[in-house]
Motif scaffolding. Structure first.
Motif, PDB file in Angstrom:
ATOM      1  N   LYS A  37      -1.941  -0.121  -9.340  1.00  0.00           N
ATOM      2  CA  LYS A  37      -0.501  -0.210  -9.608  1.00  0.00           C
ATOM      3  C   LYS A  37       0.332   0.509  -8.560  1.00  0.00           C
ATOM      4  N   ILE A  38      -0.301   1.400  -7.793  1.00  0.00           N
ATOM      5  CA  ILE A  38       0.396   1.981  -6.639  1.00  0.00           C
ATOM      6  C   ILE A  38       0.485   0.923  -5.556  1.00  0.00           C
ATOM      7  N   ASP A  39      -0.646   0.364  -5.188  1.00  0.00           N
ATOM      8  CA  ASP A  39      -0.709  -0.776  -4.267  1.00  0.00           C
ATOM      9  C   ASP A  39      -2.144  -1.284  -4.257  1.00  0.00           C
ATOM     10  N   PRO A  40      -2.343  -2.611  -4.330  1.00  0.00           N
ATOM     11  CA  PRO A  40      -3.711  -3.145  -4.332  1.00  0.00           C
ATOM     12  C   PRO A  40      -4.527  -2.718  -3.112  1.00  0.00           C
ATOM     13  N   SER A  41      -3.863  -2.528  -1.980  1.00  0.00           N
ATOM     14  CA  SER A  41      -4.590  -2.127  -0.770  1.00  0.00           C
ATOM     15  C   SER A  41      -5.209  -0.752  -0.933  1.00  0.00           C
ATOM     16  N   LEU A  42      -4.564   0.122  -1.702  1.00  0.00           N
ATOM     17  CA  LEU A  42      -5.085   1.467  -1.917  1.00  0.00           C
ATOM     18  C   LEU A  42      -6.340   1.422  -2.779  1.00  0.00           C
ATOM     19  N   TRP A  60      -5.966   5.669   4.326  1.00  0.00           N
ATOM     20  CA  TRP A  60      -4.509   5.772   4.474  1.00  0.00           C
ATOM     21  C   TRP A  60      -3.986   4.858   5.579  1.00  0.00           C
ATOM     22  N   GLU A  61      -4.823   4.551   6.551  1.00  0.00           N
ATOM     23  CA  GLU A  61      -4.432   3.563   7.552  1.00  0.00           C
ATOM     24  C   GLU A  61      -4.271   2.191   6.915  1.00  0.00           C
ATOM     25  N   VAL A  71       1.624   8.098   5.800  1.00  0.00           N
ATOM     26  CA  VAL A  71       1.054   9.145   4.958  1.00  0.00           C
ATOM     27  C   VAL A  71       0.428  10.207   5.849  1.00  0.00           C
ATOM     28  N   ASN A  72       0.817  11.453   5.625  1.00  0.00           N
ATOM     29  CA  ASN A  72       0.243  12.564   6.391  1.00  0.00           C
ATOM     30  C   ASN A  72      -0.951  13.136   5.628  1.00  0.00           C
ATOM     31  N   ASN A  73      -2.133  12.843   6.146  1.00  0.00           N
ATOM     32  CA  ASN A  73      -3.360  13.286   5.495  1.00  0.00           C
ATOM     33  C   ASN A  73      -4.074  14.346   6.326  1.00  0.00           C
TER      34      ASN A  73
END
Length: 200
Positions: A37-42, A60-61, A71-73
């Protein structure tokens, strides 16, 4: 005859393990209850990460490529930042009863690197004789190869392994492989299942 009992981790041994609600707020999506629900890619990227196919940086890429969000990881693992697992003591006590009866108890878990390290730091795997983590095996439940690989490494036949998980799909897949699989709904039912099998 059951020789080994295999337990899932999140939802069976562990509570308060879902990262999506806090992570989604951090990413600016409001409170969402799943990575999908955040994003399918995640969700897709984390699955790949959970079998060691990609690193967290690559997670995160993929997310940034799909959403346009940077996104700063670099400072810390964002997938680990919001992971606060707590052992379910009642279930731990059931595991201890098995071990008191000289039953070998192992963990078969879908997990990512940061969560695996946190579990280890908290000594949450210590109750097990062996842990089989998906990110190191390159396999994850409900892939039948996961269950068969564990049985092979344990040098047992599938029917000699008891398995419990809180996800129906994982239990069904284990049962299809020949394991003695039971759906976990709580420590009380788990104990009743194990007593019914003469294991405690």
């Amino acid at each position: 005859m059951i020789k080994v009992c295999m337990f899932d981790m999140g939802g069976v041994m562990i509570r308060d393990f879902h990262i999506a609600p806090e992570l989604s707020k951090y990413l600016g999506y409001g409170k969402r209850d799943s990575l999908e629900k955040i994003d399918p890619s995640l969700a897709e990227a984390v699955q790949l990460h959970s079998i060691g196919k990609i690193t967290e940086d690559q997670v995160w890429e993929m997310f940034s490529s799909s959403t346009g969000k940077k996104v700063n990881n670099e400072a810390e693992s964002l997938l680990g930042k919001f992971f606060h697992p707590v052992l379910d003591q009642a279930t731990v006590d059931v595991v201890k009863k098995l071990k008191a009866n000289n039953i070998r108890v192992i963990c078969g878990t879908n997990v990512i690197d940061s969560h695996y390290r946190i579990h280890n730091a908290l000594c949450q795997y210590d109750v097990f004789d062996k842990v089989y983590p998906s990110h190191l095996m390159g396999l994850r439940k409900p892939d039948k190869d996961f269950y068969m690989a564990v049985c092979q490494k344990e040098n047992i036949k599938p029917e000699e392994c008891f398995f419990t998980d809180d996800i129906k799909e994982n239990v069904a897949a284990a049962a299809a492989c020949g394991l003695c699989a039971r759906l976990y709904t709580g420590a009380e039912k788990l104990e009743a299942d194990l007593k019914g099998l003469g294991l405690i």
